[in-house]
Design an enzyme around this catalytic site. Structure first.
Site, mmCIF file in Angstrom:
data_model
loop_
_atom_site.group_PDB
_atom_site.id
_atom_site.type_symbol
_atom_site.label_atom_id
_atom_site.label_comp_id
_atom_site.label_asym_id
_atom_site.label_seq_id
_atom_site.Cartn_x
_atom_site.Cartn_y
_atom_site.Cartn_z
ATOM 1 N N HIS A 134 -15.686 -112.178 -83.495
ATOM 2 C CA HIS A 134 -16.731 -113.212 -83.434
ATOM 3 C C HIS A 134 -16.497 -114.138 -82.250
ATOM 4 C CE1 HIS A 134 -19.284 -116.635 -84.645
ATOM 5 N NE2 HIS A 134 -18.255 -117.355 -84.242
ATOM 6 N N HIS A 139 -18.713 -115.509 -78.206
ATOM 7 C CA HIS A 139 -18.721 -116.750 -77.439
ATOM 8 C C HIS A 139 -18.344 -116.602 -75.965
ATOM 9 C CE1 HIS A 139 -19.518 -119.747 -80.511
ATOM 10 N NE2 HIS A 139 -18.645 -119.167 -81.317
ATOM 11 N N GLU A 180 -23.713 -121.365 -82.014
ATOM 12 C CA GLU A 180 -23.448 -120.366 -83.041
ATOM 13 C C GLU A 180 -24.693 -119.573 -83.435
ATOM 14 O OE1 GLU A 180 -20.815 -119.181 -84.165
ATOM 15 O OE2 GLU A 180 -19.229 -120.655 -83.863
ATOM 16 N N SER A 199 -22.565 -111.554 -83.006
ATOM 17 C CA SER A 199 -21.372 -110.837 -83.467
ATOM 18 C C SER A 199 -21.592 -110.186 -84.827
ATOM 19 C CB SER A 199 -20.168 -111.790 -83.531
ATOM 20 O OG SER A 199 -20.408 -112.833 -84.464
#
Length: 285
Positions: A134, A139, A180, A199
């Site tokens: 993730h 990111h 996010e 993700s």
């Protein structure tokens, strides 16, 4: 270091915090990853990369290509050699979830915390907590985009004022609903740039294709007033007209009066539409 807790999850958080430093950092310990873990990463990467081509924004696709991390769990030091010259960001390993105040401080100094453990086989489709896939796959590609790189530093610096005004939860929602779980319009379509979406194969499709989920134009105060939980797909997504809107809208906003007005109010439940709001009706193909 004591394991942190969070009010936004009903699940027990994982992570080995005993050896963490005061800023919650730990070494990646890359050699501890097993061949099975690297194979799991490769399968995750292959599956998500296929969705990236059609669902992710251009900045994410370009960043992922530059990182070239398809063959196994990447070394943070190798990524830092790419990030540093481009945007000045560096990755630091963490055991897992870390407190907001610590997270803000890292961001303010252009350090991005990346969880070092990898999800289990039965968690391929959905994971409550951030793991290395993730954090890195979701990111790090966007840290190569100058707009996101600058926004995250400014966001980290804003944490001190939010804490002083007892409004940290309001500021945290900005991060949640953008970095996010953010969507952005690109070429007339909605695209993903949020790591929590990209993700997860299930949420990637859900965020753009589900006809019942609420998608609203990005408006900073509305975002800061909207609640969320981390244990399920989102009920609300906010849509930027472009990535630079993140900085333009937030730099021009006086956060103090917003905090004073709304910090004691109950958050708007995710999925609720307020009077006068017009959700996005267009879906990507």
């Amino acid at each position: 270091m004591k394991k942190p807790t969070t009010e936004t999850s009903t699940s027990e958080l994982r992570g080995e915090y005993g050896q963490a430093a005061a800023d919650y950092t730990v070494g990646q310990d890359w050699h501890a990853y097993t061949p099975e873990m690297h194979e799991r990463w490769r399968r995750l990467h292959a599956r998500q990369s296929a969705l990236v081509e059609t669902h992710a924004c251009t900045a994410f696709r370009e960043g992922l290509a530059r990182l070239d991390c398809a063959e196994g769990i990447p070394r943070f030091e190798d990524a830092n050699a790419i990030l540093g010259p481009v945007t000045g960001w560096q990755l630091v390993g963490v055991p897992g979830f870390i407190p907001d105040a610590v997270f803000f401080d890292h961001l303010a100094h252009r350090r991005f915390p990346v969880t070092r453990w990898l999800r289990e086989e039965h968690e391929l489709d959905y994971l409550v907590e951030p793991d290395v896939f993730h954090d890195f796959f979701g990111h790090v590609p966007m840290l190569l985009d100058p707009t996101i790189a600058d926004f995250l530093e400014l966001y980290g610096r804003a944490g001190a004022r939010a804490m002083e005004m007892d409004a940290l939860d309001m500021l945290a929602r900005i991060y949640w609903y953008t970095i996010e779980f953010g969507l952005v319009r690109e070429g007339g379509d909605l695209k993903v740039f949020g790591a929590g979406i990209i993700s997860s194969s299930g949420e990637t499709r859900f965020s753009l294709e589900d006809r019942d989920v609420l998608r609203l134009p990005f408006e900073a105060v509305r975002v800061m007033r909207t609640g969320y939980m981390i244990d399920s797909f989102q009920k609300t997504y906010f849509v930027l007209e472009s990535l630079p809107q993140l900085i333009a809208d937030l730099v021009s906003l006086d956060f103090g009066p917003v905090y004073e007005t709304w910090r004691t109010a109950l958050p708007i439940p995710a999925g609720d539409v307020l009077p006068g709001e017009t959700p996005f009706g267009e879906l990507t193909s």
